[in-house]
Design a protein around this motif. Structure first.
Motif, PDB file in Angstrom:
ATOM      1  N   LEU A   5       0.782  -1.138   0.086  1.00 52.20           N
ATOM      2  CA  LEU A   5      -0.106  -0.016   0.104  1.00 52.20           C
ATOM      3  C   LEU A   5       0.727   1.245  -0.083  1.00 52.20           C
ATOM      4  CD1 LEU A   5      -2.373  -1.046   2.973  1.00 52.20           C
ATOM      5  CD2 LEU A   5      -2.833  -1.441   0.386  1.00 52.20           C
ATOM      6  N   ASP A   6       0.923   2.163  -1.041  1.00 47.87           N
ATOM      7  CA  ASP A   6       1.867   3.153  -1.186  1.00 47.87           C
ATOM      8  C   ASP A   6       1.138   4.480  -1.775  1.00 47.87           C
ATOM      9  OD1 ASP A   6       4.006   4.674  -1.744  1.00 47.87           O
ATOM     10  OD2 ASP A   6       5.209   3.202  -2.305  1.00 47.87           O
ATOM     11  N   TYR A  37       1.177   6.587  -5.199  1.00 50.27           N
ATOM     12  CA  TYR A  37       0.656   6.175  -6.527  1.00 50.27           C
ATOM     13  C   TYR A  37      -0.950   6.971  -6.425  1.00 50.27           C
ATOM     14  CZ  TYR A  37       4.188   2.702  -6.800  1.00 50.27           C
ATOM     15  OH  TYR A  37       5.350   2.206  -7.012  1.00 50.27           O
ATOM     16  N   CYS A  38      -1.109   7.873  -5.515  1.00 49.32           N
ATOM     17  CA  CYS A  38      -2.382   8.436  -5.324  1.00 49.32           C
ATOM     18  C   CYS A  38      -2.068   9.648  -5.597  1.00 49.32           C
ATOM     19  CB  CYS A  38      -2.901   8.300  -4.003  1.00 49.32           C
ATOM     20  SG  CYS A  38      -3.319   6.760  -3.738  1.00 49.32           S
ATOM     21  N   PRO A  39      -3.106  10.515  -6.038  1.00 54.00           N
ATOM     22  CA  PRO A  39      -3.145  12.086  -5.873  1.00 54.00           C
ATOM     23  C   PRO A  39      -2.944  12.600  -4.631  1.00 54.00           C
ATOM     24  CG  PRO A  39      -5.163  11.397  -7.338  1.00 54.00           C
ATOM     25  CD  PRO A  39      -4.423  10.193  -6.634  1.00 54.00           C
ATOM     26  N   PRO A  40      -2.187  13.519  -4.437  1.00 54.99           N
ATOM     27  CA  PRO A  40      -2.160  14.038  -2.856  1.00 54.99           C
ATOM     28  C   PRO A  40      -3.279  14.195  -2.034  1.00 54.99           C
ATOM     29  CG  PRO A  40      -0.441  15.046  -4.183  1.00 54.99           C
ATOM     30  CD  PRO A  40      -1.362  14.312  -5.019  1.00 54.99           C
ATOM     31  N   SER A  41      -4.421  14.526  -2.708  1.00 51.96           N
ATOM     32  CA  SER A  41      -5.503  14.878  -2.094  1.00 51.96           C
ATOM     33  C   SER A  41      -6.186  13.477  -1.595  1.00 51.96           C
ATOM     34  CB  SER A  41      -6.454  15.962  -2.982  1.00 51.96           C
ATOM     35  OG  SER A  41      -6.749  15.029  -4.190  1.00 51.96           O
ATOM     36  N   GLU A  42      -5.819  12.563  -2.174  1.00 52.16           N
ATOM     37  CA  GLU A  42      -6.526  11.456  -2.034  1.00 52.16           C
ATOM     38  C   GLU A  42      -5.758  10.184  -1.041  1.00 52.16           C
ATOM     39  OE1 GLU A  42      -8.017   9.768  -5.537  1.00 52.16           O
ATOM     40  OE2 GLU A  42      -8.989  11.398  -6.002  1.00 52.16           O
ATOM     41  N   ALA A  43      -4.358  10.714  -0.886  1.00 56.37           N
ATOM     42  CA  ALA A  43      -3.358   9.776  -0.192  1.00 56.37           C
ATOM     43  C   ALA A  43      -3.965   9.318   1.017  1.00 56.37           C
ATOM     44  CB  ALA A  43      -2.167  10.284  -0.181  1.00 56.37           C
ATOM     45  N   TYR A  44      -4.241  10.200   2.088  1.00 56.03           N
ATOM     46  CA  TYR A  44      -4.673   9.702   3.603  1.00 56.03           C
ATOM     47  C   TYR A  44      -6.061   8.738   3.162  1.00 56.03           C
ATOM     48  CZ  TYR A  44      -6.439   9.435   8.017  1.00 56.03           C
ATOM     49  OH  TYR A  44      -7.142   9.259   9.307  1.00 56.03           O
ATOM     50  N   THR A  45      -7.037   9.328   2.457  1.00 56.41           N
ATOM     51  CA  THR A  45      -7.959   8.473   2.620  1.00 56.41           C
ATOM     52  C   THR A  45      -7.946   7.093   1.795  1.00 56.41           C
ATOM     53  OG1 THR A  45      -9.495  10.597   2.267  1.00 56.41           O
ATOM     54  CG2 THR A  45     -10.597   8.190   1.642  1.00 56.41           C
ATOM     55  N   PHE A  91      -5.221   5.379   2.085  1.00 62.00           N
ATOM     56  CA  PHE A  91      -4.356   4.515   3.073  1.00 62.00           C
ATOM     57  C   PHE A  91      -5.104   4.162   4.308  1.00 62.00           C
ATOM     58  CE2 PHE A  91      -0.985   3.814   6.401  1.00 62.00           C
ATOM     59  CZ  PHE A  91      -0.274   2.809   5.390  1.00 62.00           C
ATOM     60  N   ARG A  92      -5.949   5.085   4.672  1.00 59.30           N
ATOM     61  CA  ARG A  92      -6.760   4.756   5.912  1.00 59.30           C
ATOM     62  C   ARG A  92      -7.773   3.706   5.545  1.00 59.30           C
ATOM     63  NH1 ARG A  92     -11.055   8.942   6.482  1.00 59.30           N
ATOM     64  NH2 ARG A  92     -11.972   7.679   4.712  1.00 59.30           N
ATOM     65  N   ASP A  93      -8.514   3.825   4.383  1.00 60.12           N
ATOM     66  CA  ASP A  93      -9.365   2.730   3.860  1.00 60.12           C
ATOM     67  C   ASP A  93      -8.790   1.408   3.670  1.00 60.12           C
ATOM     68  OD1 ASP A  93     -11.354   4.784   4.167  1.00 60.12           O
ATOM     69  OD2 ASP A  93     -11.631   5.088   2.219  1.00 60.12           O
ATOM     70  N   SER A  94      -7.514   1.308   3.213  1.00 54.65           N
ATOM     71  CA  SER A  94      -6.987   0.150   2.988  1.00 54.65           C
ATOM     72  C   SER A  94      -6.461  -0.569   4.137  1.00 54.65           C
ATOM     73  CB  SER A  94      -5.633   0.351   2.026  1.00 54.65           C
ATOM     74  OG  SER A  94      -6.100   1.000   0.769  1.00 54.65           O
ATOM     75  N   MET A  95      -6.019   0.205   4.991  1.00 53.82           N
ATOM     76  CA  MET A  95      -5.809  -0.387   6.429  1.00 53.82           C
ATOM     77  C   MET A  95      -6.755  -0.773   7.124  1.00 53.82           C
ATOM     78  SD  MET A  95      -2.324  -0.030   7.002  1.00 53.82           S
ATOM     79  CE  MET A  95      -2.083  -0.192   8.723  1.00 53.82           C
ATOM     80  N   ARG A  96      -7.961  -0.197   6.984  1.00 56.94           N
ATOM     81  CA  ARG A  96      -8.944  -0.438   7.802  1.00 56.94           C
ATOM     82  C   ARG A  96     -10.001  -1.876   7.082  1.00 56.94           C
ATOM     83  NH1 ARG A  96     -12.704   4.247   9.533  1.00 56.94           N
ATOM     84  NH2 ARG A  96     -13.215   3.108  11.172  1.00 56.94           N
ATOM     85  N   ALA A  97      -9.623  -1.898   5.933  1.00 54.06           N
ATOM     86  CA  ALA A  97     -10.080  -3.185   5.051  1.00 54.06           C
ATOM     87  C   ALA A  97      -9.309  -4.378   5.197  1.00 54.06           C
ATOM     88  CB  ALA A  97     -10.475  -2.688   3.776  1.00 54.06           C
ATOM     89  N   SER A  98      -8.229  -4.410   5.651  1.00 51.59           N
ATOM     90  CA  SER A  98      -7.181  -5.557   5.850  1.00 51.59           C
ATOM     91  C   SER A  98      -7.671  -6.602   6.908  1.00 51.59           C
ATOM     92  CB  SER A  98      -6.158  -5.025   6.168  1.00 51.59           C
ATOM     93  OG  SER A  98      -5.727  -4.602   7.508  1.00 51.59           O
ATOM     94  N   PHE A 120       0.137  13.838   3.700  1.00 52.94           N
ATOM     95  CA  PHE A 120       0.204  12.431   4.128  1.00 52.94           C
ATOM     96  C   PHE A 120       0.973  11.517   3.134  1.00 52.94           C
ATOM     97  CE2 PHE A 120      -1.135   8.122   4.816  1.00 52.94           C
ATOM     98  CZ  PHE A 120      -0.847   8.075   6.148  1.00 52.94           C
ATOM     99  N   GLN A 121       1.941  10.827   3.583  1.00 51.57           N
ATOM    100  CA  GLN A 121       2.544   9.814   2.839  1.00 51.57           C
ATOM    101  C   GLN A 121       3.048   8.637   3.707  1.00 51.57           C
ATOM    102  OE1 GLN A 121       6.123  11.680   1.425  1.00 51.57           O
ATOM    103  NE2 GLN A 121       5.135  13.208   0.569  1.00 51.57           N
ATOM    104  N   ALA A 122       2.733   7.447   3.199  1.00 52.66           N
ATOM    105  CA  ALA A 122       2.819   6.203   3.817  1.00 52.66           C
ATOM    106  C   ALA A 122       3.010   4.991   2.942  1.00 52.66           C
ATOM    107  CB  ALA A 122       1.642   5.690   4.688  1.00 52.66           C
ATOM    108  N   ARG A 123       3.948   4.301   3.271  1.00 54.59           N
ATOM    109  CA  ARG A 123       3.924   2.915   2.521  1.00 54.59           C
ATOM    110  C   ARG A 123       4.095   1.607   3.178  1.00 54.59           C
ATOM    111  NH1 ARG A 123       6.214   1.018  -2.511  1.00 54.59           N
ATOM    112  NH2 ARG A 123       7.374  -1.060  -2.391  1.00 54.59           N
ATOM    113  N   ASN A 124       3.258   0.860   3.169  1.00 56.41           N
ATOM    114  CA  ASN A 124       2.960  -0.548   4.137  1.00 56.41           C
ATOM    115  C   ASN A 124       3.405  -1.748   3.187  1.00 56.41           C
ATOM    116  OD1 ASN A 124       2.560  -2.056   6.381  1.00 56.41           O
ATOM    117  ND2 ASN A 124       0.670  -1.820   6.307  1.00 56.41           N
ATOM    118  N   GLU A 125       4.621  -2.504   3.570  1.00 56.35           N
ATOM    119  CA  GLU A 125       4.531  -3.599   2.695  1.00 56.35           C
ATOM    120  C   GLU A 125       4.266  -4.583   3.703  1.00 56.35           C
ATOM    121  OE1 GLU A 125       8.607  -3.529   1.402  1.00 56.35           O
ATOM    122  OE2 GLU A 125       8.510  -1.197   1.145  1.00 56.35           O
TER     123      GLU A 125
END
Length: 120
Positions: free
Chosen positions: A12-13, A16-24, A26-33, A47-52
């Protein structure tokens, strides 16, 4: 001893998202895992994050790099988890604090933190 094969990494990185959508994203991906978390953006930072994540038989390994952020395991996150885990975090850089059971443990580069995923 039974051998197990590692699965294909899940990445999850936000780069690859527009900056305005990055937090949403990542948050939605983390909560759906299968091991949901609820990140909370702090300090108004971009907001910038990368989770492998690599899953292995009855466990997994992950690597998270993020701007300063508060990550919580809420009661809702725990209820939506597919398994209970005992977690170990090895800190590669920065500072991490884990608050659980009324106790806060702070770790810095080179430290190892443990926690129980079944507790908020």
């Amino acid at each position: 001893m039974r051998k197990t094969a590692a699965s294909v990494p899940v990445v999850l990185d936000t780069q690859y998202c527009p900056p305005s959508e990055a937090y949403t994203f990542f948050r939605d991906s983390m909560r759906a895992s299968s091991f949901p978390w609820t990140p909370k953006q702090i300090d108004g930072a971009s907001f910038q994050a990368r989770n492998e994540i690599i899953a292995v038989d009855q466990g997994g390994f992950g690597r998270l790099k993020s701007v300063p952020t508060e990550y919580r395991r809420t009661k809702s996150d725990i209820a939506h988890s597919s398994a209970e885990n005992f977690c170990a975090f090895f800190i590669l850089s920065g500072t991490t604090a884990i608050e659980q059971g009324g106790r806060t443990n702070v770790a810095r580069r080179g430290d190892l933190l443990f926690f129980d995923s079944a507790l908020p």
